[in-house]
Design a protein around this motif. Structure first.
Motif, short mmCIF file in Angstrom:
data_model
loop_
_atom_site.label_atom_id
_atom_site.label_comp_id
_atom_site.label_asym_id
_atom_site.label_seq_id
_atom_site.Cartn_x
_atom_site.Cartn_y
_atom_site.Cartn_z
N LEU A 65 4.68 -6.03 -24.51
CA LEU A 65 5.65 -5.17 -25.40
C LEU A 65 5.18 -3.85 -26.24
O LEU A 65 4.08 -3.88 -25.96
CB LEU A 65 5.68 -5.69 -27.45
N VAL A 66 6.19 -3.00 -25.84
CA VAL A 66 6.46 -1.57 -25.36
C VAL A 66 7.06 -1.51 -26.33
O VAL A 66 8.75 -0.95 -26.16
CB VAL A 66 5.81 -0.63 -24.77
N PRO A 100 -3.64 -7.19 -33.07
CA PRO A 100 -4.97 -7.35 -32.11
C PRO A 100 -4.59 -6.89 -30.33
O PRO A 100 -3.34 -6.46 -30.33
CB PRO A 100 -5.58 -9.03 -32.32
N ASN A 101 -5.53 -6.89 -29.54
CA ASN A 101 -5.50 -6.19 -28.38
C ASN A 101 -4.97 -7.48 -27.81
O ASN A 101 -4.65 -7.22 -26.87
CB ASN A 101 -6.96 -6.14 -28.14
N ASP A 102 -5.41 -8.67 -28.36
CA ASP A 102 -5.12 -9.58 -27.16
C ASP A 102 -3.20 -10.46 -27.16
O ASP A 102 -2.98 -10.82 -26.56
CB ASP A 102 -5.71 -11.88 -27.94
N PHE A 103 -2.82 -9.59 -28.15
CA PHE A 103 -1.45 -9.49 -27.71
C PHE A 103 -0.76 -8.72 -27.13
O PHE A 103 0.47 -8.75 -26.70
CB PHE A 103 -0.93 -8.92 -29.38
N HIS A 104 -1.60 -7.97 -26.87
CA HIS A 104 -0.92 -6.77 -26.37
C HIS A 104 0.92 -6.11 -26.21
O HIS A 104 1.27 -5.81 -25.89
CB HIS A 104 -0.32 -7.71 -24.41
N VAL A 105 0.65 -5.21 -27.23
CA VAL A 105 1.50 -4.86 -27.64
C VAL A 105 1.41 -3.35 -27.77
O VAL A 105 -0.13 -2.96 -28.65
CB VAL A 105 1.79 -5.16 -29.63
N TYR A 106 2.03 -1.93 -27.50
CA TYR A 106 1.68 -0.76 -27.42
C TYR A 106 2.83 -0.38 -28.07
O TYR A 106 4.09 -0.34 -28.18
CB TYR A 106 1.55 -0.41 -25.80
N ARG A 107 2.05 1.09 -28.22
CA ARG A 107 3.29 2.06 -29.13
C ARG A 107 2.99 3.69 -27.74
O ARG A 107 2.33 3.58 -27.52
CB ARG A 107 3.34 2.21 -30.95
N CYS A 108 4.52 3.86 -27.38
CA CYS A 108 4.50 4.28 -26.64
C CYS A 108 5.54 6.69 -27.41
O CYS A 108 6.75 5.65 -27.90
CB CYS A 108 4.73 4.61 -25.44
N VAL A 109 5.24 7.06 -27.50
CA VAL A 109 5.71 8.03 -27.98
C VAL A 109 5.92 9.45 -26.71
O VAL A 109 5.36 9.91 -25.59
CB VAL A 109 5.20 8.99 -28.83
N VAL A 110 7.62 9.72 -26.08
CA VAL A 110 7.72 9.97 -24.56
C VAL A 110 8.23 11.60 -25.17
O VAL A 110 9.52 11.41 -26.36
CB VAL A 110 9.19 8.96 -23.87
#
Length: 773
Positions: free
Chosen positions: A592-593, A618-628
């Motif tokens: 997820l991003v 937690p890192n194992d969930f592979h969730v990220y945030r991104c500011v473009v």
């Protein structure tokens, strides 16, 4: 892509210092606050960025700028004297008074103010009303949307380099601006007003330039009526707007030579008339003739200033178009070509009028020597078209800036040139400008009435630029107070006198740009108002980190293969769209991003500094945030698909994230070795444990990158919020009209975010939500 200084680490970790001194440190002991949830700190410095190069490049740009920048001011000799002496010439020395006014006005405003002062206030090479506003927003926190971040100041084009002297006065003004809601709204309104007036120029310039040029045909064909001139002008205007879609680059190479020929013609004709009729007009350099002119004509002299000011129409283009060239190149072209040619042209026309007072209504064409009439007529038509083209293109660029800063409804931006990124075309605006030009030309018919409207738009923009410039002088340049006072007294007072004169003709056509500007400002304010309200709503309803963990724990067993990208404009936190989605679809993708789209108050953000990433624990969930992050002149998603850039940037972030961990452990190990001889069993065990931990982190890094790549190969799904915006219960009637009717009307008839980023329709899902503002 992300660079080391762009990478934001996870919620529970701190950025790795370059040197760890005096302590054993492991990665999980390094702590930091979530920078995306913090207000930004103080921004320091000012960076004047302009393109630089060898003198041959500068001279080449100076030549090109002649065709783009000076079309409007260069065609002013077509109508200035006719617009000034609307009731005829009452006294022969009045010509000297007006010539003196024109000479000092051109010298003071375009040459001194813009070329040598205002051009220095560029924003990393870009100019215009929004550029100065962005410059002020970058130094003082006067933006009405709380989306500032500490990391913004790390962008190379964001940094400011300020002198250290006169700090107290600058600091006081900065504090007052930041603490005053009125000041923040006033700056925003002033920016919108200036922008609206420049767009008004985009309507009036084609009308007055083309109508003036075509009107010259009556000199050769007396039988041609005024209505015929109007309809020929309309035909040229329609053709002009029809070819906008092809872009100025297709015909741009011919602009500079044509305008150079035009300047050669008007300068040569000016010299001819000066020598033939009355060389003594050179005494108009004595400002005494201005005083005598006002003594003789009193109120009428003041009213006539509305015609004199037309001699500097298009001056704002010097500043607005500086981004396509350089400060030095525009200074060279103005001082060596444009200014001398205009002075010679107006001087020659004054010499001609001294012997032909009765021909003032058609001064330009009447003063042309017979054998040069048709060549000059043809070049005048071409020059007026180029002048119109420049203002229309400038209007497109200004709307692009307004759009990126949340001050204009979404419209389609078409980039017409692969070589010049600043050349854009907006179909909806092009059509509206064409209709407005046609109606103005048919309705007003004469350049005199259009000139009354034109003058107001021109002087308003100049006055607002001066007001913004004073703020820049105090806060950013920290100019000496004496110089600031001189600027306000000399240039500011002159512009206010001109403004008072053009406003006198409000009922004679002057109402047009004001009405047009009020309409545009209403549209811009309504859109910006709801834009801000939506941001605050999302900020108040954002999902906390604990809630995200709870949602992820509940749905972790239901992970679908693939990459899910959630779009929002919320910079600080997870948007409410996620909770709403999970409540209706209890299954999540493997990666997820959350993408936040953000416009910085700068013209450009380098591509390598565009993406700002962080992990959600937690890192194992592979969730990220991104500011473009985008600047207000950046091209969005033109060269590469946005999705590809995002995934590549995320891969770089993951590598740097784990390399940072390994680097921290390595530094800690070296620190231990420096403090101990390493002979004890305990130190050996620590080294082995650290090495094992480093290898483990590298394995996790490879796994995370592998998970991301597999998810992308399985397919990306783009989630876009389909927000229904309504006024909250108990809202005032004005608020209900603005939100329920005006904003929703604009929203339904304009572009959505998926069209802005070219999101594939087959892989896009809209999540419906209702925002009560």
């Amino acid at each position: 892509m992300s660079s080391p200084e762009n990478v934001l680490q996870d919620d529970n970790t701190e950025e790795i210092p370059q040197k760890l001194q005096g302590k054993k440190l492991s990665w999980n002991k390094l702590r930091r606050n979530d920078s995306l949830d913090m207000e930004s700190g103080k921004f320091n410095g000012h960076h004047h960025s302009s393109k630089s190069g060898h003198w041959s490049l500068i001279l080449n740009l100076a030549f090109q700028s002649i065709g783009v920048v000076y079309g409007d001011i260069g065609t002013s000799p077509l109508y200035v004297y006719a617009s000034t002496f609307t009731d005829g010439i009452k006294h022969n020395d009045d010509i000297l008074g007006v010539l003196s006014l024109i000479f000092y006005t051109i010298t003071l405003i375009p040459l001194v103010k813009y070329v040598f002062i205002v051009l220095r206030a560029n924003d990393n090479g870009d100019g215009g009303t929004f550029a100065i506003y962005s410059l002020i927003c970058r130094y003082a926190k006067v933006s009405l949307t709380p989306s500032q971040e500490v990391e913004d100041r790390e962008v190379s084009t964001f940094r400011l380099e300020l002198p250290n002297n006169r700090m107290e006065r600058a600091s006081r003004l900065k504090t007052k601006l930041e603490n005053s809601i009125f000041a923040k709204f006033f700056l925003l309104f002033a920016t919108m007003l200036g922008t609206s007036m420049v767009i008004g120029d985009g309507v009036l310039t084609p009308c007055i330039s083309v109508l003036s040029a075509v009107g010259g045909i009556k000199e050769a064909k007396k039988s041609i009526s005024a209505d015929t001139v109007v309809w020929v002008s309309v035909a040229i205007l329609v053709l002009l707007f029809m070819v906008q879609r092809f872009g100025t680059d297709k015909v741009g190479y011919s602009f500079a030579p044509i305008i150079c020929v035009w300047f050669l013609f008007i300068a040569g004709i000016g010299v001819y008339n000066f020598i033939k009729f009355d060389p003594l007009v050179v005494k108009a350099v004595n400002p005494k003739y201005i005083v005598d002119y006002f003594k003789r004509n009193k109120k009428q002299a003041w009213i006539s200033l509305g015609g004199v000011v037309l001699a500097i129409t298009g001056t704002e283009a010097l500043f607005a178009d500086v981004g396509h060239f350089t400060v030095r190149s525009i200074q060279i072209s103005m001082c060596s070509v444009t200014y001398p040619a205009l002075v010679l042209a107006y001087t020659g026309q004054a010499s001609f009028l001294r012997k032909h007072n009765d021909l003032v209504s058609d001064t330009f064409y009447k003063s042309i020597p017979g054998h040069l009439y048709w060549p000059t007529f043809v070049v005048a038509i071409l020059a007026s078209i180029i002048a119109s083209q420049a203002m229309i293109s400038g209007t497109f660029s200004i709307i692009q800036q307004s759009l990126s800063l949340g001050c204009f409804p979404r419209v389609k931006i078409v980039h017409t040139s692969t070589k010049y990124e600043g050349q854009v075309y907006i179909p909806e605006i092009n059509y509206l400008l064409m209709m407005a030009c046609i109606f103005v030309t048919i309705g007003f018919k004469t350049t005199t009435k259009i000139g009354n409207a034109y003058g107001i738009a021109v002087v308003f923009v100049m006055t607002l630029t001066s007001a913004f410039l004073v703020l820049v002088m105090i806060m950013i340049w920290k100019t000496h107070i004496v110089l600031i006072i001189l600027y306000v007294v000399i240039i500011g007072s002159v512009e206010l006198v001109y403004l008072s004169s053009v406003l006198y003709k409000f009922d004679q056509g002057g109402y047009l740009p004001i009405a047009f500007a009020l309409f545009l400002m209403s549209v811009m304010y309504i859109w910006n108002y709801v834009h801000r309200k939506k941001y605050y709503f999302e900020l108040d309803h954002k999902i906390s980190p604990d809630k995200v963990k709870e949602i992820m724990m509940e749905n972790n067993s239901y992970r679908l293969p693939g990459l899910a990208i959630f779009y929002s404009e919320l910079v600080h936190g997870i948007p409410p769209i996620f909770k709403h989605y999970v409540a209706n679809v209890p299954a999540l993708h493997s990666v997820l991003v959350f993408v936040s789209i953000k416009s910085l108050p700068i013209s450009k953000v380098p591509i390598e500094e565009r993406f700002l990433f962080r992990r959600v624990q937690p890192n194992d969930f592979h969730v990220y945030r991104c500011v473009v992050r985008y600047g207000y002149t950046d091209i969005r998603n033109e060269q590469e698909p946005f999705e590809k850039l995002l995934v590549e940037g995320l891969q770089v972030f993951i590598r740097e994230y784990y390399m940072g961990m390994a680097h921290a452990l390595d530094l800690a190990e070296k620190d231990c070795e420096a403090k101990d001889d390493g002979s004890t069993r305990e130190n050996v065990d620590d080294q082995i444990a650290k090495q094992v931990e480093i290898e483990k982190e590298e394995e996790i890094m490879d796994r995370d990158i592998d998970v991301l790549e597999k998810a992308w190969k399985c397919g990306a799904v783009h989630f876009v919020g389909e927000h229904e915006v309504v006024a909250s219960k108990g809202a005032s009637i004005v608020k209900r009209i603005m939100i329920d009717y005006a904003y929703n009307f604009l929203k339904k008839n304009l572009r959505q975010i998926n069209q802005v980023f070219d999101i594939p329709q087959k892989r896009m899902l809209k999540v419906g939500m209702t925002y009560e503002l």
